[in-house]
Design an enzyme around this catalytic site. Structure first.
Site, PDB file in Angstrom:
ATOM      1  N   HIS A 129       0.704  -1.237   0.127  1.00 54.46           N
ATOM      2  CA  HIS A 129       0.097  -0.023  -0.088  1.00 54.46           C
ATOM      3  C   HIS A 129       0.998   1.294   0.181  1.00 54.46           C
ATOM      4  O   HIS A 129       0.618   2.063  -0.746  1.00 54.46           O
ATOM      5  CB  HIS A 129      -1.058  -0.012   1.244  1.00 54.46           C
ATOM      6  N   GLU A 130       1.841   1.369   0.800  1.00 61.20           N
ATOM      7  CA  GLU A 130       2.864   2.759   1.012  1.00 61.20           C
ATOM      8  C   GLU A 130       3.500   2.598  -0.300  1.00 61.20           C
ATOM      9  O   GLU A 130       3.963   3.701  -0.602  1.00 61.20           O
ATOM     10  CB  GLU A 130       3.664   2.242   1.919  1.00 61.20           C
ATOM     11  N   HIS A 133       1.583   4.315  -2.941  1.00 60.29           N
ATOM     12  CA  HIS A 133       1.368   5.893  -2.802  1.00 60.29           C
ATOM     13  C   HIS A 133       2.731   6.666  -3.521  1.00 60.29           C
ATOM     14  O   HIS A 133       2.551   7.593  -4.186  1.00 60.29           O
ATOM     15  CB  HIS A 133       1.638   6.193  -1.398  1.00 60.29           C
ATOM     16  N   GLU A 197      -6.506   6.958  -1.184  1.00 62.98           N
ATOM     17  CA  GLU A 197      -6.050   5.877  -0.150  1.00 62.98           C
ATOM     18  C   GLU A 197      -6.909   4.492  -1.024  1.00 62.98           C
ATOM     19  O   GLU A 197      -6.299   3.245  -0.750  1.00 62.98           O
ATOM     20  CB  GLU A 197      -6.922   5.957   1.141  1.00 62.98           C
TER      21      GLU A 197
END
Length: 290
Positions: A129-130, A133, A197
């Site tokens: 997930h990071e 980003h 997100e």
């Protein structure tokens, strides 16, 4: 992202056009506004990254001690043609993780509490997930949006001052108008953040081959944050009970500005959700499992 960029540019264009119209129709004013805006966003970006890492005491993640994490990140970066970001570890007092920087020069910070709490596949979901980003340039997009919101607010203040009598009443009115305009633009920027997100969740789901590990990780993170909040409340009540003064002992938790970067945001009320950087946890979990 093209739509987002176009709308942010529209906000910026209105601000610059207003400044040009009210403060003098000259190329020097327009050039000054553009250069000043770029410098402002650049300074905010540089200082913000440094402050976020410093506030949690982030340290380099040892490759020998955390070999599996480094290997997973290297694998994902090869698949997505992404330069491996710097990996750091910190004691945040809560299970969490966040990313700062840009594509090609990013940093992922993972809390020790998160590593202890999650299973391997769940931790990989959070890290994916990071990485999403950073790959999607979300940090820069949000920094740009915040910078534009600040610029628009400043321009609104000066418009009120230069179109009024320039007295004390106009001064206070300019402050109110400037803050309201900036708040309006920030609502849009925060809505972008919540949407990004969901996108990062979807990308992580594709990276790890399913949404359930990340969904389980979010559930554990949410529960861990609730427990940490309860412990802080107990410490606060205990501190006030000793002579009526609250204890100054550090009780964990994450700085508010850093929490905006983290994978979890503990906002619950309707107003908090409106100004939150993250969508509701239950909706994210539902999407991951759908």
């Amino acid at each position: 992202m093209a739509i987002v960029g176009a709308i942010l540019f529209a906000f910026y264009s209105v601000a610059v056009a207003a400044a040009w119209f009210f403060f003098g129709q000259s190329q020097s004013i327009l050039a000054l506004a553009i250069v000043g805006s770029i410098l402002l966003v650049g300074v905010q970006y540089k200082i913000g990254k440094w402050a976020a890492l410093r506030s949690v005491g982030a340290e380099d993640m040892d490759e020998r001690e955390y070999q599996q994490i480094h290997q997973f990140v290297e694998k994902v970066c090869r698949e997505r043609n992404l330069k491996k970001p710097n990996l750091k570890i910190a004691s945040m007092g809560v299970p969490n993780a966040f990313a700062v920087g840009r594509r090609g020069n990013g940093t992922v910070v993972v809390s020790r509490e998160l590593i202890q709490l999650l299973d391997r596949d769940e931790l990989e979901g959070v890290i994916a997930h990071e990485l999403a980003h950073i790959d999607n340039r979300d940090v820069i997009t949000m920094q740009l949006g915040q910078g534009i919101a600040s610029i628009v607010g400043i321009v609104a203040q000066y418009i009120v001052l230069f179109t009024g009598d320039n007295d004390l009443a106009d001064f206070f009115l300019a402050i109110v108008v400037g803050n309201l305009v900036q708040f309006f633009v920030m609502l849009f920027v925060l809505a972008i953040s919540r949407y990004r997100e969901y996108v990062a969740d979807a990308d992580a789901k594709r990276i790890i081959g399913g949404g359930d590990p990340l969904a389980r990780a979010l559930e554990k993170i949410s529960e861990g944050n609730k427990q940490a909040a309860q412990q802080r409340q107990q410490v606060a009540r205990g501190g006030r009970g000793r002579g009526g003064r609250r204890s100054r002992q550090r009780d964990g938790g994450v700085d508010q500005q850093v929490s905006a970067l983290c994978i979890s945001s503990p906002d619950t009320s309707a107003l908090a959700k409106l100004v939150s950087t993250h969508p509701p946890m239950e909706k994210r979990i539902q999407r991951l499992r759908s």
